[in-house]
Design an enzyme around this catalytic site. Sequence first.
Site, mmCIF file in Angstrom:
data_model
loop_
_atom_site.group_PDB
_atom_site.id
_atom_site.type_symbol
_atom_site.label_atom_id
_atom_site.label_comp_id
_atom_site.label_asym_id
_atom_site.label_seq_id
_atom_site.Cartn_x
_atom_site.Cartn_y
_atom_site.Cartn_z
ATOM 1 N N ILE A 150 0.912 -1.148 0.000
ATOM 2 C CA ILE A 150 0.000 0.000 0.000
ATOM 3 C C ILE A 150 0.947 1.192 0.000
ATOM 4 O O ILE A 150 1.522 1.546 1.030
ATOM 5 C CB ILE A 150 -0.952 0.008 1.206
ATOM 6 C CG1 ILE A 150 -1.885 -1.200 1.135
ATOM 7 C CG2 ILE A 150 -1.754 1.312 1.225
ATOM 8 C CD1 ILE A 150 -2.902 -1.282 2.246
ATOM 9 N N PRO A 151 1.168 1.766 -1.177
ATOM 10 C CA PRO A 151 2.308 2.655 -1.383
ATOM 11 C C PRO A 151 2.131 4.082 -0.868
ATOM 12 O O PRO A 151 2.117 5.048 -1.636
ATOM 13 C CB PRO A 151 2.486 2.621 -2.908
ATOM 14 C CG PRO A 151 1.104 2.414 -3.415
ATOM 15 C CD PRO A 151 0.443 1.508 -2.410
ATOM 16 N N CYS A 152 2.044 4.235 0.447
ATOM 17 C CA CYS A 152 1.945 5.581 1.001
ATOM 18 C C CYS A 152 3.232 6.369 0.763
ATOM 19 O O CYS A 152 3.226 7.599 0.873
ATOM 20 C CB CYS A 152 1.550 5.547 2.472
ATOM 21 S SG CYS A 152 2.588 4.533 3.498
ATOM 22 N N HIS A 153 4.308 5.675 0.385
ATOM 23 C CA HIS A 153 5.549 6.388 0.052
ATOM 24 C C HIS A 153 5.384 7.250 -1.202
ATOM 25 O O HIS A 153 6.204 8.135 -1.446
ATOM 26 C CB HIS A 153 6.717 5.406 -0.113
ATOM 27 C CG HIS A 153 6.534 4.420 -1.208
ATOM 28 N ND1 HIS A 153 5.846 3.234 -1.035
ATOM 29 C CD2 HIS A 153 6.944 4.441 -2.505
ATOM 30 C CE1 HIS A 153 5.858 2.571 -2.181
ATOM 31 N NE2 HIS A 153 6.509 3.280 -3.081
ATOM 32 N N ARG A 154 4.337 7.037 -1.964
ATOM 33 C CA ARG A 154 4.117 7.815 -3.188
ATOM 34 C C ARG A 154 3.408 9.139 -2.923
ATOM 35 O O ARG A 154 3.118 9.881 -3.864
ATOM 36 C CB ARG A 154 3.314 6.989 -4.194
ATOM 37 C CG ARG A 154 4.084 5.794 -4.696
ATOM 38 C CD ARG A 154 3.314 4.979 -5.704
ATOM 39 N NE ARG A 154 4.067 3.758 -6.014
ATOM 40 C CZ ARG A 154 3.512 2.630 -6.423
ATOM 41 N NH1 ARG A 154 2.198 2.549 -6.603
ATOM 42 N NH2 ARG A 154 4.257 1.575 -6.660
#
Length: 169
Positions: free
Chosen positions: A132-136
């Site tokens: 779940i790419p919250c780094h984006r």
Amino acid sequence: MPARLVMGQSALGAVLVAMGDEGIVAIMLGDDPASLHHAALASFPGARPVHDQMADRTLAAVLACIDTPWTSPDLKLHIQGTPFQQQVWQALRAIPCGITMTYTELAARIGRPGAVRAVAGACAANRLAVVIPCHRVIRSDGSLSGYRWGVGRKQWLLERERAGMSPDR
């Protein structure tokens, strides 16, 4: 059945995967395997380490997500959160690899333009690092802000994604 834990090493440091009966419940990143193990036990009382083929395959698939984020291994996830968090996390999963979005843009995307802080809170509550790419998600000024697993890891992930998506790859 209590969560089952498997741990390995990646370019981002230690990786801990917590698996429940319905799928992966957490992917945690850190520098110290013992600290990750203690954090997992705090979140999943009664969790126990496992070393079997299924755990090894799951860990390998998670490590592949880190090393080659432009591919999409088939991971069975058990995403747990409030309805609002689930909505934010679903929107995060729709952000293409190598692309970033601001917290403001993400709030607008889910139809809640006034909920920028709540969106940031949902990102911070995400237990499933990388998949779940919250780094984006970045600040509106383009800078990297807090990341549960460390801003250095966020920067590395974004650079890795951009490099992997470039035509020169």
